[in-house]
Design an enzyme around this catalytic site. Structure first.
Site, PDB file in Angstrom:
ATOM      1  N   LYS A 176       0.805  -1.223   0.000  1.00  0.00           N
ATOM      2  CA  LYS A 176       0.000   0.000   0.000  1.00  0.00           C
ATOM      3  C   LYS A 176       0.836   1.271   0.000  1.00  0.00           C
ATOM      4  CE  LYS A 176      -4.384  -1.787   1.492  1.00  0.00           C
ATOM      5  NZ  LYS A 176      -5.593  -1.632   2.277  1.00  0.00           N
TER       6      LYS A 176
ATOM      7  N   LYS B 254     -11.647  -3.541  -2.144  1.00  0.00           N
ATOM      8  CA  LYS B 254     -12.662  -2.497  -2.268  1.00  0.00           C
ATOM      9  C   LYS B 254     -12.070  -1.133  -2.563  1.00  0.00           C
ATOM     10  CE  LYS B 254     -13.656  -2.927   2.432  1.00  0.00           C
ATOM     11  NZ  LYS B 254     -12.347  -2.684   3.083  1.00  0.00           N
TER      12      LYS B 254
ATOM     13  N   LYS C 243      -5.294  -9.263  -5.736  1.00  0.00           N
ATOM     14  CA  LYS C 243      -6.433  -9.574  -4.879  1.00  0.00           C
ATOM     15  C   LYS C 243      -7.579  -8.615  -5.202  1.00  0.00           C
ATOM     16  CE  LYS C 243      -6.783  -7.839  -0.571  1.00  0.00           C
ATOM     17  NZ  LYS C 243      -8.182  -7.458  -0.442  1.00  0.00           N
TER      18      LYS C 243
HETATM   19  P1  ATP Z   1      -8.830  -2.407   1.189  1.00  0.00           P
HETATM   20  O1  ATP Z   1      -8.590  -2.329  -0.274  1.00  0.00           O
HETATM   21  O2  ATP Z   1      -9.237  -1.093   1.785  1.00  0.00           O
HETATM   22  O3  ATP Z   1      -7.710  -3.045   1.971  1.00  0.00           O
HETATM   23  P2  ATP Z   1     -10.238  -4.916   1.285  1.00  0.00           P
HETATM   24  O4  ATP Z   1     -11.175  -5.241   0.198  1.00  0.00           O
HETATM   25  O5  ATP Z   1      -8.906  -5.577   1.308  1.00  0.00           O
HETATM   26  O6  ATP Z   1     -10.119  -3.341   1.353  1.00  0.00           O
HETATM   27  P3  ATP Z   1     -10.517  -5.163   4.168  1.00  0.00           P
HETATM   28  O7  ATP Z   1     -11.466  -4.269   4.926  1.00  0.00           O
HETATM   29  O8  ATP Z   1      -9.076  -4.856   4.225  1.00  0.00           O
HETATM   30  O9  ATP Z   1     -11.017  -5.239   2.667  1.00  0.00           O
HETATM   31  O10 ATP Z   1     -10.747  -6.662   4.677  1.00  0.00           O
HETATM   32  C1  ATP Z   1     -11.965  -7.118   5.252  1.00  0.00           C
HETATM   33  C2  ATP Z   1     -11.949  -8.634   5.307  1.00  0.00           C
HETATM   34  O11 ATP Z   1     -12.132  -9.172   3.979  1.00  0.00           O
HETATM   35  C3  ATP Z   1     -10.640  -9.235   5.815  1.00  0.00           C
HETATM   36  O12 ATP Z   1     -10.928 -10.374   6.602  1.00  0.00           O
HETATM   37  C4  ATP Z   1      -9.915  -9.655   4.550  1.00  0.00           C
HETATM   38  O13 ATP Z   1      -8.997 -10.706   4.771  1.00  0.00           O
HETATM   39  C5  ATP Z   1     -11.077 -10.083   3.675  1.00  0.00           C
HETATM   40  N1  ATP Z   1     -10.775  -9.935   2.247  1.00  0.00           N
HETATM   41  C6  ATP Z   1     -10.430  -8.792   1.621  1.00  0.00           C
HETATM   42  N2  ATP Z   1     -10.253  -9.001   0.300  1.00  0.00           N
HETATM   43  C7  ATP Z   1     -10.474 -10.339   0.096  1.00  0.00           C
HETATM   44  C8  ATP Z   1     -10.435 -11.167  -1.057  1.00  0.00           C
HETATM   45  N3  ATP Z   1     -10.134 -10.661  -2.254  1.00  0.00           N
HETATM   46  N4  ATP Z   1     -10.729 -12.478  -0.914  1.00  0.00           N
HETATM   47  C9  ATP Z   1     -11.034 -12.991   0.303  1.00  0.00           C
HETATM   48  N5  ATP Z   1     -11.091 -12.254   1.436  1.00  0.00           N
HETATM   49  C10 ATP Z   1     -10.812 -10.938   1.343  1.00  0.00           C
HETATM   50 MG    MG Z   2      -7.485  -4.982   2.819  1.00  0.00          MG
END
Ligand code: ATP
Ligand code: MG
Length: 307
Positions: free
Chosen positions: A108, A192, A189
Site C-alpha cells: 500500500k 474495495k 487480490k
Molecule cells: P482495502 O482495499 O481497503 O484493503 P479490502 O477489500 O482488502 O479493502 P478489508 O477491509 O481490508 O477489505 O478486509 C476485510 C476482510 O475481507 C478481511 O478479513 C480480509 O482478509 C477479507 N478480504 C479482503 N479481500 C479479500 C479477497 N479478495 N478475498 C477474500 N477475502 C478478502
Molecule cells: Mg485490505
C-alpha cells in the site's frame, strides 16, 4: 471462545469481503463474538470524513443484512479511547522491523509520494482491537493472516515480559474464497479500494452489472481458477460438479454470485432506510464492547507500569 474480525470502510463491500469474511461471521458467529467496522483503519490512506461516515453506516447495514448477529456488531471508533491507550502499550512492545516487514504496508505504500505513519503502525492498532476483546479466533481472508500473527506475537511477548493478560489469537481462513482475485487482473487480490473497479464485484451491485463484470473476466488459467473458486465458494459444491458446464462457466458463475448477493443487497437497502434502528444497534454494540474491554485494558496498563 470469542471470535473477532473487522471490515474497513475504505470503499464499498466487495465479493471477496463477503466470501472470505462477512458471510462466515454470519454463518459461524455467535452473539458473544465481535464483528466491527474499522473506521479508524480507513484513515491510514487519504480519506474524506463525510465519505468515511457514510461508508461506516453502509457497512454496518451490510453486516446485519448478511446475517451477522446484531448483538455482536459494533463500530471501532466508539472505543477510540480504550484502543488509543492499548495501542500505545503495544507499540512499546512491537519493533520497527516487525511493522516495516508487513506485506500490506509494502504493497500500500509503494508508488505513493506521501505515506501516513499510521499505515505503518495500523497492524498494532489491529492487535489492540483483537487483544482488547480477548478474542481467540480471527476469521479473515488470507491477506490478513500476517497481521493476526503479529497480534499473537505481541500478546505472547507482553505476557512473558510483564505478566499474563492477553489471550493468544489465531487467524482462521475459509476452505474456499480465502483470496478472491480481481476479475480484470487475477494477479491481484480483489479489493474495495482498488483504483479501477472494473474487475471488482461489489455486494450492492445490481444483478446486470454483476453479470457484465463476470462476462468480461480475464480467462487466463489464473482467471478461470479464480472464477471456479468464486463458484465453489458461492455454491459449496466441488469443481467436478460443473465439469460438463465449463463452456458456459461465466454464466454459471454470474448466476451463483447474483443469487448469493441478492438477499444481502435487498436487506441492506431496507436497513439504510431505518437509521434509528442502525443507531440503536451501534450504541448497544459499543456499550457491550467497551465494558468487556475494561478489565483487560486496566490490567495491561497496570502491568506495564502505568496508572
Ligand atoms: P482495502 O482495499 O481497503 O484493503 P479490502 O477489500 O482488502 O479493502 P478489508 O477491509 O481490508 O477489505 O478486509 C476485510 C476482510 O475481507 C478481511 O478479513 C480480509 O482478509 C477479507 N478480504 C479482503 N479481500 C479479500 C479477497 N479478495 N478475498 C477474500 N477475502 C478478502
Ligand atoms: Mg485490505
Amino acid at each position: 471462545m470469542i471470535r473477532l474480525s473487522a471490515i474497513t470502510p475504505s470503499g464499498h463491500v466487495q465479493l471477496g469481503n463477503h466470501l472470505g469474511a462477512v458471510r462466515r461471521w454470519a454463518r459461524e458467529g455467535t452473539p458473544s463474538d465481535v464483528y466491527f467496522i474499522s473506521d479508524m483503519h480507513a484513515m491510514t490512506t487519504p480519506h474524506n470524513p463525510a465519505r468515511l461516515r457514510s461508508l461506516t453506516a453502509e457497512q454496518l447495514a451490510v453486516l446485519i443484512a448478511a446475517g451477522v448477529a446484531p448483538e455482536s456488531v459494533c463500530v471501532q471508533s466508539d472505543l477510540v479511547r480504550e484502543l488509543g491507550a492499548l495501542t500505545w502499550v503495544l507499540e512499546c512492545t512491537c519493533t520497527y522491523g516487525e511493522a516495516a516487514r508487513m506485506t500490506q504496508f509494502k504493497e500500500k505504500s509503494v508508488g505513493r509520494s506521501s505515506v501516513r505513519l499510521s499505515l505503518l503502525t495500523y497492524p498494532v492498532l489491529m492487535a489492540a482491537d483483537i487483544l482488547l476483546q480477548n478474542a481467540a479466533e480471527v476469521p479473515v481472508g488470507e491477506d490478513q493472516q500476517q497481521h493476526v500473527e503479529l497480534a499473537r506475537a505481541l500478546a505472547r511477548r507482553f505476557n512473558r515480559t510483564y505478566g499474563e493478560v492477553f489471550t493468544l489469537p489465531k487467524a482462521v481462513l475459509p476452505p474456499a474464497g480465502a483470496r478472491i482475485k480481481d476479475l480484470a487482473d487475477p494477479t491481484k487480490k480483489m479489493a474495495k479500494s482498488a483504483r479501477d473497479s472494473a474487475g471488482t464485484v461489489f455486494v450492492l451491485d445490481p444483478p446486470d452489472l454483476v453479470r457484465r463484470k463476470i462476462r468480461k473476466a480475464v480467462t487466463s488459467p489464473e482467471g478461470v481458477a479464480n472464477l471456479v473458486d468464486v463458484l465453489v465458494a458461492c455454491t459449496g459444491k466441488e469443481p467436478e460438479d460443473y465439469a460438463d458446464r465449463f463452456a458456459e462457466l461465466k454464466d454459471v458463475v454470474a448466476d451463483a454470485v447474483i443469487e448469493e448477493l441478492r438477499p444481502v443487497r435487498e436487506r441492506t437497502t431496507e436497513l439504510l432506510g431505518d437509521r434509528a434502528e442502525l443507531d440503536r444497534i451501534r450504541a448497544t454494540g459499543a456499550e457491550r464492547a467497551r465494558s468487556r474491554a475494561q478489565h483487560t485494558l486496566d490490567a495491561a496498563l497496570r502491568l506495564s507500569g502505568l496508572t
